[in-house]
Enzyme design. Sequence first.
Site, PDB file in Angstrom:
ATOM      1  N   SER A  29      32.303  50.065   6.325  1.00 28.13           N
ATOM      2  CA  SER A  29      31.279  50.387   5.276  1.00 28.13           C
ATOM      3  C   SER A  29      29.855  51.130   6.427  1.00 28.13           C
ATOM      4  O   SER A  29      29.385  52.289   5.904  1.00 28.13           O
ATOM      5  CB  SER A  29      30.709  49.334   4.757  1.00 28.13           C
ATOM      6  OG  SER A  29      31.602  48.474   3.970  1.00 28.13           O
ATOM      7  N   ARG A  33      28.783  55.111   6.282  1.00 29.16           N
ATOM      8  CA  ARG A  33      27.424  55.595   5.997  1.00 29.16           C
ATOM      9  C   ARG A  33      26.761  56.286   7.508  1.00 29.16           C
ATOM     10  O   ARG A  33      25.686  56.997   7.197  1.00 29.16           O
ATOM     11  CB  ARG A  33      26.426  54.413   5.886  1.00 29.16           C
ATOM     12  CG  ARG A  33      26.806  53.940   4.291  1.00 29.16           C
ATOM     13  CD  ARG A  33      26.391  52.120   4.193  1.00 29.16           C
ATOM     14  NE  ARG A  33      26.654  51.926   2.831  1.00 29.16           N
ATOM     15  CZ  ARG A  33      27.753  51.513   2.328  1.00 29.16           C
ATOM     16  NH1 ARG A  33      28.783  51.706   2.703  1.00 29.16           N
ATOM     17  NH2 ARG A  33      27.713  51.081   0.945  1.00 29.16           N
ATOM     18  N   GLY A 101      37.597  54.579  -1.725  1.00 28.88           N
ATOM     19  CA  GLY A 101      36.820  54.422  -2.961  1.00 28.88           C
ATOM     20  C   GLY A 101      35.322  54.822  -2.312  1.00 28.88           C
ATOM     21  O   GLY A 101      34.724  55.271  -2.929  1.00 28.88           O
ATOM     22  N   ARG A 129      41.719  54.864 -10.017  1.00 34.27           N
ATOM     23  CA  ARG A 129      40.459  54.088  -9.692  1.00 34.27           C
ATOM     24  C   ARG A 129      39.259  54.912 -10.812  1.00 34.27           C
ATOM     25  O   ARG A 129      39.150  55.976 -10.565  1.00 34.27           O
ATOM     26  CB  ARG A 129      40.015  54.088  -8.582  1.00 34.27           C
ATOM     27  CG  ARG A 129      41.037  53.292  -7.755  1.00 34.27           C
ATOM     28  CD  ARG A 129      40.473  52.709  -6.170  1.00 34.27           C
ATOM     29  NE  ARG A 129      39.433  51.869  -6.128  1.00 34.27           N
ATOM     30  CZ  ARG A 129      38.719  51.580  -5.208  1.00 34.27           C
ATOM     31  NH1 ARG A 129      39.250  51.984  -3.793  1.00 34.27           N
ATOM     32  NH2 ARG A 129      37.823  50.672  -4.979  1.00 34.27           N
ATOM     33  N   SER A 174      27.822  46.138  -7.324  1.00 36.50           N
ATOM     34  CA  SER A 174      28.616  47.276  -6.497  1.00 36.50           C
ATOM     35  C   SER A 174      27.908  47.860  -5.374  1.00 36.50           C
ATOM     36  O   SER A 174      26.813  48.528  -5.936  1.00 36.50           O
ATOM     37  CB  SER A 174      29.105  48.235  -7.456  1.00 36.50           C
ATOM     38  OG  SER A 174      29.692  49.387  -6.945  1.00 36.50           O
ATOM     39  N   GLN A 176      28.738  50.042  -3.672  1.00 33.65           N
ATOM     40  CA  GLN A 176      29.078  51.653  -3.730  1.00 33.65           C
ATOM     41  C   GLN A 176      28.343  52.336  -4.751  1.00 33.65           C
ATOM     42  O   GLN A 176      27.688  53.251  -4.714  1.00 33.65           O
ATOM     43  CB  GLN A 176      30.527  51.627  -4.250  1.00 33.65           C
ATOM     44  CG  GLN A 176      31.656  51.324  -2.919  1.00 33.65           C
ATOM     45  CD  GLN A 176      33.280  51.278  -3.526  1.00 33.65           C
ATOM     46  OE1 GLN A 176      33.364  51.779  -4.753  1.00 33.65           O
ATOM     47  NE2 GLN A 176      34.112  50.749  -2.587  1.00 33.65           N
ATOM     48  N   ASP A 326      35.838  41.809  -0.920  1.00 33.03           N
ATOM     49  CA  ASP A 326      37.037  42.251  -0.173  1.00 33.03           C
ATOM     50  C   ASP A 326      37.942  41.400   0.341  1.00 33.03           C
ATOM     51  O   ASP A 326      39.011  41.448   0.831  1.00 33.03           O
ATOM     52  CB  ASP A 326      36.617  43.415   0.800  1.00 33.03           C
ATOM     53  CG  ASP A 326      36.347  44.821   0.040  1.00 33.03           C
ATOM     54  OD1 ASP A 326      36.737  45.080  -0.967  1.00 33.03           O
ATOM     55  OD2 ASP A 326      35.458  45.623   0.694  1.00 33.03           O
TER      56      ASP A 326
END
Length: 449
Positions: A29, A33, A101, A129, A174, A176, A326
């Site tokens: 993650s 970023r 994703g 997805r 979320s 995301q 996850d």
Amino acid sequence: MSGQGEPIPMTATRSGPLSGTAEVPGDKSISHRALILGAMAVGETRITGLLEGQDVLDTAKAMRSFGAEVTRHGEGRWSVHGVGVGGFAEPDDVIDCGNSGTGVRLIMGTMATSPITATFTGDASLRKRPMGRVTDPLALFGARAFGRQGGRLPMTVVGAADPVPVRYLVPVPSAQVKSAVLLAGLNAPGQTVVIEREPTRDHSERMLRGFGAELGVEDTAEGRMITLAGQPELRPQSVSVPRDPSSAAFPVCAALIVEGSEILVPGVSQNPTRNGLFTTLVEMGADIGFLNPREEGGEPVADLRVRASALKGIKVPEARAASMIDEYPILAAVAAFAEGTTVMRGVKELRVKESDRIDAMARGLEACGVRVEEEEDMLIVHGMGPGGVPGGATAATHLDHRIAMSFLILGLASKRPVSVDDGSPIATSFPTFESLMTGLGASIARAGR
């Protein structure tokens, strides 16, 4: 392992005690970023510890397509010469995000408030997805998206020429979606506000502040409110990526269920929005020591000492789901070796991951002789005690790296070997999984070897 091309069947066999040091890769993650914000800063950002899995490499390639200069200098050492907020160029070709994703949704957000057009695609799993959860809020800024039926890839996003700031209440937990909206808000005038009813991983907020964005967070009656001031000049940074707790979950859980094991997993992120699995394992009776707590790259980390443990089933608090979403597949595998029943609620988000992870784990565990129950938002695993799982089945991975790794860990403590039909997707997030686990003493092999 590539996640593309020919499948790579793999088998895990009951192993002797695991021992040694498991140096897991950098956090996925944070790696995504760091590349994206580095591309939006003015000047050179240097990154150490970057995860070099395929998901992150695809994001690096995408940033090059938008005009940033992205260079690898050695293992985990990268630099990004950014183009500034609003400085993205229109890419010459389709952006292929592979299996990621996170990558595709964050990149869509990043370009959605610039007057450019980009087309996105991915592998067979990613093309299934839903993208509407991101494109819907991006439309509020003025962006337009055109995809396949059901809001699926391939998809073309036309960025807003005159973006407006938005106020958005995230409908489902979320990180995301939240991050995509915040990244879009960087190039919109005024203040963009994101409200989440349940806190999710906060890497974007931490890193945005680190790059110089003006961002405030407060708890309100509506939920956690994040306010971002648009059109800043982001400053380049030196980013040290901590080790990924989602990757660390696999050697940690293997050591817990393989009798006589003791391992050390150094430098693992202990971000409170990500450490729900470790909290849950301790509640189940896991012998995990959190040694040398410290801060690296703005994130709390610790060295984990893990010893094989007699585990008991528990009811995982539903409110913890966002901090370990996850990790439910590997928790389900571990729960099969616990005494008693483990109940996991509030997990419907697993239905729309790389695969339907609730269904994939339920079917695979049943094939291995474990009794499970499932509902739309729940998975229950009836534990069979230490060494009690029969095994002897081949699990379908559905192009999902976490499903593949979870069943290979299951096989290390089952009575009979457990196979997966395709281990190639593991490379998307944990390219060193196979060598790391065998280095600890795990019996994992590819078919024909």
